[in-house]
Design a protein around this motif. Structure first.
Motif, PDB file in Angstrom:
ATOM      1  N   HIS A   5      86.233 -55.764  21.495  1.00 29.35           N
ATOM      2  CA  HIS A   5      85.131 -56.989  21.535  1.00 29.35           C
ATOM      3  C   HIS A   5      84.666 -56.950  19.785  1.00 29.35           C
ATOM      4  O   HIS A   5      84.728 -57.621  18.928  1.00 29.35           O
ATOM      5  CB  HIS A   5      83.483 -56.436  21.579  1.00 29.35           C
ATOM      6  CG  HIS A   5      82.643 -55.078  21.386  1.00 29.35           C
ATOM      7  ND1 HIS A   5      83.858 -54.136  22.287  1.00 29.35           N
ATOM      8  CD2 HIS A   5      82.742 -54.758  19.944  1.00 29.35           C
ATOM      9  CE1 HIS A   5      83.470 -53.162  21.328  1.00 29.35           C
ATOM     10  NE2 HIS A   5      82.643 -53.537  20.288  1.00 29.35           N
ATOM     11  N   MET A   6      85.823 -55.772  18.877  1.00 30.88           N
ATOM     12  CA  MET A   6      86.409 -56.036  17.270  1.00 30.88           C
ATOM     13  C   MET A   6      87.729 -55.823  17.661  1.00 30.88           C
ATOM     14  O   MET A   6      88.305 -55.330  15.904  1.00 30.88           O
ATOM     15  CB  MET A   6      85.314 -54.994  17.113  1.00 30.88           C
ATOM     16  CG  MET A   6      83.607 -54.684  17.377  1.00 30.88           C
ATOM     17  SD  MET A   6      82.711 -53.140  16.193  1.00 30.88           S
ATOM     18  CE  MET A   6      83.585 -53.185  14.771  1.00 30.88           C
ATOM     19  N   GLY A   7      88.255 -56.102  18.172  1.00 31.53           N
ATOM     20  CA  GLY A   7      89.768 -55.999  18.160  1.00 31.53           C
ATOM     21  C   GLY A   7      90.489 -54.664  17.898  1.00 31.53           C
ATOM     22  O   GLY A   7      89.039 -53.622  19.111  1.00 31.53           O
ATOM     23  N   ALA A   8      91.760 -54.307  18.827  1.00 30.62           N
ATOM     24  CA  ALA A   8      92.137 -53.472  19.008  1.00 30.62           C
ATOM     25  C   ALA A   8      92.088 -52.123  18.186  1.00 30.62           C
ATOM     26  O   ALA A   8      92.225 -52.303  16.248  1.00 30.62           O
ATOM     27  CB  ALA A   8      93.837 -53.806  18.971  1.00 30.62           C
ATOM     28  N   LEU A   9      92.133 -51.182  18.301  1.00 23.18           N
ATOM     29  CA  LEU A   9      91.416 -49.932  17.075  1.00 23.18           C
ATOM     30  C   LEU A   9      93.836 -50.547  16.529  1.00 23.18           C
ATOM     31  O   LEU A   9      93.987 -49.525  17.319  1.00 23.18           O
ATOM     32  CB  LEU A   9      90.686 -48.523  17.982  1.00 23.18           C
ATOM     33  CG  LEU A   9      89.779 -49.116  18.010  1.00 23.18           C
ATOM     34  CD1 LEU A   9      89.686 -47.576  18.594  1.00 23.18           C
ATOM     35  CD2 LEU A   9      89.084 -49.714  16.612  1.00 23.18           C
ATOM     36  N   GLN A  14      91.711 -44.649  16.099  1.00 17.34           N
ATOM     37  CA  GLN A  14      91.611 -44.327  17.725  1.00 17.34           C
ATOM     38  C   GLN A  14      91.374 -42.625  17.386  1.00 17.34           C
ATOM     39  O   GLN A  14      91.344 -42.723  18.546  1.00 17.34           O
ATOM     40  CB  GLN A  14      92.901 -44.521  18.121  1.00 17.34           C
ATOM     41  CG  GLN A  14      92.785 -45.952  18.977  1.00 17.34           C
ATOM     42  CD  GLN A  14      94.572 -46.555  19.634  1.00 17.34           C
ATOM     43  OE1 GLN A  14      95.373 -45.825  19.588  1.00 17.34           O
ATOM     44  NE2 GLN A  14      94.016 -47.761  20.109  1.00 17.34           N
ATOM     45  N   ALA A  15      92.127 -42.121  16.677  1.00 18.29           N
ATOM     46  CA  ALA A  15      92.244 -40.735  16.639  1.00 18.29           C
ATOM     47  C   ALA A  15      91.510 -40.699  16.045  1.00 18.29           C
ATOM     48  O   ALA A  15      90.511 -39.243  16.459  1.00 18.29           O
ATOM     49  CB  ALA A  15      93.326 -39.873  15.550  1.00 18.29           C
ATOM     50  N   PHE A  22      85.110 -35.951  20.616  1.00 25.74           N
ATOM     51  CA  PHE A  22      85.397 -34.222  21.153  1.00 25.74           C
ATOM     52  C   PHE A  22      85.648 -33.569  20.221  1.00 25.74           C
ATOM     53  O   PHE A  22      85.397 -32.190  20.626  1.00 25.74           O
ATOM     54  CB  PHE A  22      87.049 -34.532  22.079  1.00 25.74           C
ATOM     55  CG  PHE A  22      87.039 -35.083  23.535  1.00 25.74           C
ATOM     56  CD1 PHE A  22      86.047 -34.822  23.965  1.00 25.74           C
ATOM     57  CD2 PHE A  22      87.725 -36.630  23.376  1.00 25.74           C
ATOM     58  CE1 PHE A  22      85.910 -35.986  25.307  1.00 25.74           C
ATOM     59  CE2 PHE A  22      87.724 -37.379  23.526  1.00 25.74           C
ATOM     60  CZ  PHE A  22      86.948 -37.285  25.256  1.00 25.74           C
ATOM     61  N   GLY A  23      85.573 -33.575  18.893  1.00 22.25           N
ATOM     62  CA  GLY A  23      85.755 -32.344  18.127  1.00 22.25           C
ATOM     63  C   GLY A  23      84.252 -31.652  17.646  1.00 22.25           C
ATOM     64  O   GLY A  23      84.731 -30.376  18.091  1.00 22.25           O
TER      65      GLY A  23
END
Length: 63
Positions: A5-9, A14-15, A22-23
């Motif tokens: 919906h906002m394009g590929a990251l 992503q990182a 999860f941090g």
């Protein structure tokens, strides 16, 4: 499924997303592990001091 919906990251994004997701849980796990190891050391030291105190406190017990 990839949310587009906002394009590929970008890989950096992503990182960063994974770090933000999860941090906090990883940090919480590390803090719990660290505190438990400190408490375990304190308990062992207290038990050692207690045993040493019992030996000194009652010298007539051996006679």
């Amino acid at each position: 499924m990839i949310p587009l919906h906002m394009g590929a990251l970008h890989p950096f994004e992503q990182a960063l997303t994974l770090l933000l997701a999860f941090g906090p849980f990883v940090l919480l796990g590390v803090v719990i592990w660290w505190r438990r190891s400190q408490e375990r050391r304190e308990d062992e030291l207290a038990a050692h001091d207690e045993r040493a105190g019992e030996q000194v406190a009652d010298p007539d017990r051996l006679s």
